[in-house]
Design a protein around this motif. Structure first.
Motif, PDB file in Angstrom:
ATOM      1  N   VAL A   1      -2.756   0.922   3.028  1.00 18.84           N
ATOM      2  CA  VAL A   1      -3.094   0.039   4.143  1.00 18.84           C
ATOM      3  C   VAL A   1      -1.845  -0.535   4.810  1.00 18.84           C
ATOM      4  O   VAL A   1      -1.767  -0.601   6.048  1.00 18.84           O
ATOM      5  N   PRO A   2      -0.798  -0.957   4.058  1.00 21.84           N
ATOM      6  CA  PRO A   2       0.413  -1.454   4.739  1.00 21.84           C
ATOM      7  C   PRO A   2       1.074  -0.419   5.641  1.00 21.84           C
ATOM      8  O   PRO A   2       1.856  -0.792   6.529  1.00 21.84           O
ATOM      9  N   GLN A   3       0.781   0.888   5.452  1.00 22.39           N
ATOM     10  CA  GLN A   3       1.392   1.908   6.302  1.00 22.39           C
ATOM     11  C   GLN A   3       0.895   1.810   7.739  1.00 22.39           C
ATOM     12  O   GLN A   3       1.517   2.358   8.653  1.00 22.39           O
ATOM     13  N   MET A   4      -0.217   1.099   7.962  1.00 24.62           N
ATOM     14  CA  MET A   4      -0.749   0.934   9.311  1.00 24.62           C
ATOM     15  C   MET A   4      -0.013  -0.152  10.086  1.00 24.62           C
ATOM     16  O   MET A   4      -0.217  -0.298  11.283  1.00 24.62           O
ATOM     17  N   VAL A   5       0.815  -0.936   9.380  1.00 33.59           N
ATOM     18  CA  VAL A   5       1.545  -2.040  10.033  1.00 33.59           C
ATOM     19  C   VAL A   5       3.008  -1.628  10.141  1.00 33.59           C
ATOM     20  O   VAL A   5       3.750  -1.694   9.151  1.00 33.59           O
ATOM     21  N   PRO A   6       3.465  -1.187  11.322  1.00 35.77           N
ATOM     22  CA  PRO A   6       4.806  -0.598  11.439  1.00 35.77           C
ATOM     23  C   PRO A   6       5.939  -1.513  11.001  1.00 35.77           C
ATOM     24  O   PRO A   6       6.928  -1.043  10.447  1.00 35.77           O
ATOM     25  N   ARG A   7       5.832  -2.805  11.228  1.00 33.51           N
ATOM     26  CA  ARG A   7       6.954  -3.713  10.961  1.00 33.51           C
ATOM     27  C   ARG A   7       6.883  -4.385   9.607  1.00 33.51           C
ATOM     28  O   ARG A   7       7.707  -5.249   9.294  1.00 33.51           O
ATOM     29  N   LEU A   8       5.937  -4.004   8.781  1.00 36.11           N
ATOM     30  CA  LEU A   8       5.811  -4.631   7.470  1.00 36.11           C
ATOM     31  C   LEU A   8       6.889  -4.110   6.536  1.00 36.11           C
ATOM     32  O   LEU A   8       7.044  -2.903   6.361  1.00 36.11           O
ATOM     33  N   PRO A   9       7.692  -4.985   5.915  1.00 32.30           N
ATOM     34  CA  PRO A   9       8.754  -4.509   5.005  1.00 32.30           C
ATOM     35  C   PRO A   9       8.177  -3.971   3.706  1.00 32.30           C
ATOM     36  O   PRO A   9       7.100  -4.363   3.267  1.00 32.30           O
ATOM     37  N   GLY A  10       8.917  -3.045   3.095  1.00 32.09           N
ATOM     38  CA  GLY A  10       8.513  -2.501   1.810  1.00 32.09           C
ATOM     39  C   GLY A  10       7.445  -1.439   1.871  1.00 32.09           C
ATOM     40  O   GLY A  10       6.846  -1.102   0.850  1.00 32.09           O
ATOM     41  N   ARG A  11       7.207  -0.872   3.059  1.00 24.30           N
ATOM     42  CA  ARG A  11       6.157   0.133   3.172  1.00 24.30           C
ATOM     43  C   ARG A  11       6.541   1.448   2.493  1.00 24.30           C
ATOM     44  O   ARG A  11       5.708   2.103   1.879  1.00 24.30           O
ATOM     45  N   ARG A  12       7.816   1.829   2.618  1.00 25.31           N
ATOM     46  CA  ARG A  12       8.224   3.141   2.082  1.00 25.31           C
ATOM     47  C   ARG A  12       8.099   3.215   0.566  1.00 25.31           C
ATOM     48  O   ARG A  12       7.568   4.195   0.041  1.00 25.31           O
ATOM     49  N   PRO A  13       8.571   2.212  -0.205  1.00 25.60           N
ATOM     50  CA  PRO A  13       8.366   2.292  -1.668  1.00 25.60           C
ATOM     51  C   PRO A  13       6.890   2.379  -2.052  1.00 25.60           C
ATOM     52  O   PRO A  13       6.529   3.094  -2.985  1.00 25.60           O
ATOM     53  N   LEU A  14       6.021   1.662  -1.313  1.00 25.89           N
ATOM     54  CA  LEU A  14       4.592   1.736  -1.604  1.00 25.89           C
ATOM     55  C   LEU A  14       4.048   3.132  -1.334  1.00 25.89           C
ATOM     56  O   LEU A  14       3.212   3.648  -2.084  1.00 25.89           O
ATOM     57  N   LEU A  15       4.520   3.765  -0.262  1.00 22.59           N
ATOM     58  CA  LEU A  15       4.062   5.117   0.051  1.00 22.59           C
ATOM     59  C   LEU A  15       4.513   6.109  -1.021  1.00 22.59           C
ATOM     60  O   LEU A  15       3.748   6.989  -1.431  1.00 22.59           O
ATOM     61  N   ILE A  16       5.747   5.956  -1.500  1.00 24.09           N
ATOM     62  CA  ILE A  16       6.245   6.836  -2.562  1.00 24.09           C
ATOM     63  C   ILE A  16       5.418   6.654  -3.839  1.00 24.09           C
ATOM     64  O   ILE A  16       5.047   7.624  -4.508  1.00 24.09           O
ATOM     65  N   LEU A  17       5.113   5.401  -4.170  1.00 26.99           N
ATOM     66  CA  LEU A  17       4.275   5.144  -5.339  1.00 26.99           C
ATOM     67  C   LEU A  17       2.889   5.764  -5.162  1.00 26.99           C
ATOM     68  O   LEU A  17       2.291   6.269  -6.117  1.00 26.99           O
ATOM     69  N   GLY A  18       2.381   5.723  -3.922  1.00 22.98           N
ATOM     70  CA  GLY A  18       1.060   6.268  -3.661  1.00 22.98           C
ATOM     71  C   GLY A  18       0.960   7.758  -3.887  1.00 22.98           C
ATOM     72  O   GLY A  18      -0.118   8.274  -4.198  1.00 22.98           O
ATOM     73  N   PHE A  19       2.087   8.483  -3.737  1.00 18.17           N
ATOM     74  CA  PHE A  19       2.066   9.932  -3.911  1.00 18.17           C
ATOM     75  C   PHE A  19       2.645  10.383  -5.252  1.00 18.17           C
ATOM     76  O   PHE A  19       2.621  11.580  -5.539  1.00 18.17           O
ATOM     77  N   THR A  20       3.147   9.461  -6.048  1.00 15.97           N
ATOM     78  CA  THR A  20       3.746   9.849  -7.330  1.00 15.97           C
ATOM     79  C   THR A  20       3.043   9.181  -8.504  1.00 15.97           C
ATOM     80  O   THR A  20       2.446   9.856  -9.344  1.00 15.97           O
ATOM     81  N   VAL A  21       3.097   7.869  -8.562  1.00 18.73           N
ATOM     82  CA  VAL A  21       2.541   7.134  -9.703  1.00 18.73           C
ATOM     83  C   VAL A  21       1.022   7.003  -9.602  1.00 18.73           C
ATOM     84  O   VAL A  21       0.302   7.153 -10.607  1.00 18.73           O
ATOM     85  N   LEU A  22       0.520   6.746  -8.418  1.00 20.77           N
ATOM     86  CA  LEU A  22      -0.908   6.464  -8.261  1.00 20.77           C
ATOM     87  C   LEU A  22      -1.819   7.602  -8.735  1.00 20.77           C
ATOM     88  O   LEU A  22      -2.832   7.329  -9.385  1.00 20.77           O
ATOM     89  N   PRO A  23      -1.540   8.878  -8.416  1.00 21.86           N
ATOM     90  CA  PRO A  23      -2.449   9.931  -8.908  1.00 21.86           C
ATOM     91  C   PRO A  23      -2.596   9.933 -10.425  1.00 21.86           C
ATOM     92  O   PRO A  23      -3.713  10.088 -10.942  1.00 21.86           O
TER      93      PRO A  23
END
Length: 370
Positions: A115-137
Motif C-alpha cells: 500500500v505505501p507504494q501508492m504514495v510516491p513521496r512516502l519515505p522507506g517505500r523501497r525497503p518495504l517493496l524488497i521485503l514484499g518480494f523476498t521475505v513475505l512469500p
C-alpha cells in the motif's frame, strides 16, 4: 551604459481567462468543445442520471445492511446482510476459524509492503517493496500453512475465499516475472540449444489455454507420477499458473530488450562487463522500464484468471460466492454477491494500475504522462 533603472518595468503576468483554466476550462476543452460534443455530453449525462439514481437507491439509500437473515431484507432493495453474514467464508473459505488470525497477519503484511507504494513521496517505500518480494512469500507461507514454530498445520484443501485468490495471484506474480525475464534472455541467446528450448517453452505454454493447463496440473500430472508419489494440488496449480504467465511475460520483456538501442550493448561491452553484469546493470533496467504498462497489464490478467481454479475444485473468492448463492434460506442474492466480488477485484486491479502510473511517472517511462 544601461542601468537597471533604465530598463522598462516588467508588466505583471495576467491570469488566463476563467473560461480557459480550472474546472470550466477543462469542461469546455474536453466535453463542450463543439456543438455535437456538447449534445453528446448532455445525452450521456441524462442517461447516466436515469440509470445511476435508481441503482444508488437500490444499492445504497434503500439497501439493508444490518440483520441476520433474509427476513431483515426486502426484495425491492439490495440485501447486503447476506454478504455480512457470509463474509468470513468469502475471506477464508474452510480455513479453521480459530486460526484465521494467521491469515489476518499475512493480509496486514501485504498491506504494509504494497500500500505505501501508492504514495510516491512516502519515505522507506523501497525497503518495504524488497521485503514484499523476498521475505513475505516465505513468512506468509509459514503462517498460513503452519507446521513450523508450533503452528498447527492447515491442509491446502481448506484454503479458500479471498485468501486463496491473493495467495495464487501474489505467488504467481512473484514467480512469473523472473521466469519471463529468463525466458526472454534465453530467446535472445546466441546459443542455439538455449534459444531453441526457450522458444519451445514459450510457444508451448502460450499455445495452450489456461483451463487446459489447470486440468493437466490437477488431473493428468498425478497419472504420470510413480506409484505412491504425489504432491499438493495447490502447488501443481501454482506451477502451472507461473509457467503459463511466465511465457506471456517473456514476450513482453523481449519487446523491451529489442527496444534498447544497440549502442547500449556496445557501450556495456566497451566497459568490459560480462553478460550478466551487462544485463543486470545496464540493459534490463532500461528494458523493464520501457514495458511497465505491459507487465502490469499481464499481472492484472493473472490476478483475474485465478478465478479459473474453481473448475478444478479449489474454492477461491468466486467459488465461495457460487457455493453460497444457492442457499434457499436467502432467496435470490446473486446480484449482491457478484457486485461484492466485482468491487473486490476492482479495488485490487485499480491499485495495480495506480502503482504502475506512479512508477511510470517516477521513472519517466511514458512520453505522455498526465
Amino acid at each position: 551604459m544601461t542601468t537597471p533603472a533604465d530598463l522598462p518595468a516588467t508588466e505583471p503576468e495576467l491570469r488566463p481567462p476563467a473560461a480557459q483554466a480550472g474546472v470550466f476550462g477543462w469542461l469546455r476543452k474536453n466535453l463542450f468543445s463543439t456543438w455535437y460534443n456538447s449534445l453528446l455530453t448532455l445525452a450521456l449525462a441524462y442517461a447516466l442520471v436515469r440509470l445511476l439514481v435508481p441503482f444508488l437507491d437500490w444499492a445504497v439509500f434503500d439497501a439493508h445492511f444490518l440483520g441476520s437473515s433474509e427476513a431483515d431484507c426486502s426484495r425491492t432493495a439490495a440485501c447486503w446482510v447476506f454478504v455480512g453474514q457470509r463474509l468470513d467464508f468469502f475471506i477464508y473459505g474452510f480455513y479453521p476459524e480459530t486460526e484465521t488470525w494467521r491469515a489476518n497477519i499475512v493480509f496486514a503484511m501485504i498491506a504494509l509492503c504494497f500500500v505505501p507504494q501508492m504514495v510516491p513521496r512516502l519515505p522507506g517505500r523501497r525497503p518495504l517493496l524488497i521485503l514484499g518480494f523476498t521475505v513475505l512469500p516465505v513468512a506468509g507461507f509459514i503462517l498460513i500453512h503452519g507446521g513450523l514454530f508450533g503452528l498447527a498445520s492447515v491442509a491446502t484443501n481448506k484454503w479458500g475465499g479471498l485468501m486463496l485468490t491473493l495467495v495464487l495471484a501474489y505467488a504467481g506474480m512473484v514467480a512469473s516475472l523472473p521466469i519471463g525475464i529468463l525466458l526472454a534472455l534465453g530467446r535472445r541467446s546466441h546459443m542455439p540449444a538455449i534459444r531453441g528450448l526457450s522458444v519451445a517453452f514459450i510457444e508451448l505454454w502460450r499455445g495452450v489455454p489456461l483451463i487446459t493447463v489447470l486440468f493437466m496440473a490437477s488431473v493428468m500430472i498425478p497419472l504420470f507420477l510413480p506409484h505412491g508419489v504425489s504432491f499438493d494440488k495447490l502447488l501443481r496449480v501454482f506451477i502451472g499458473i507461473s509457467c503459463f504467465w511466465g511465457a506471456y511475460m517473456a514476450e513482453i520483456v523481449r519487446g523491451g530488450l529489442q527496444a534498447i538501442p544497440s549502442g547500449q550493448y556496445e557501450a556495456a561491452d566497451a566497459l568490459g562487463l560480462g553478460y550478466w553484469k551487462k544485463m543486470m546493470l545496464i540493459i534490463l533496467p532500461q528494458a523493464l522500464k520501457t514495458v511497465i504498462p505491459g507487465i502490469v497489464n499481464t499481472l492484472i490478467a493473472l490476478f483475474k484468471d485465478t478465478t479459473l481454479v474453481l473448475i478444478i475444485g479449489l474454492f477461491d473468492i468466486l467459488g465461495t460466492i457460487q457455493a453460497t448463492i444457492t442457499d434457499p434460506a436467502w432467496g435470490d442474492v446473486t446480484t449482491e454477491a457478484y457486485l461484492f466480488v466485482a468491487a473486490l477485484f476492482f479495488i485490487f486491479t485499480f491499485g495495480l494500475s495506480l502503482y504502475s502510473r506512479n512508477l511510470e511517472r517516477k521513472l519517466r517511462a511514458g512520453a505522455g504522462d498526465d
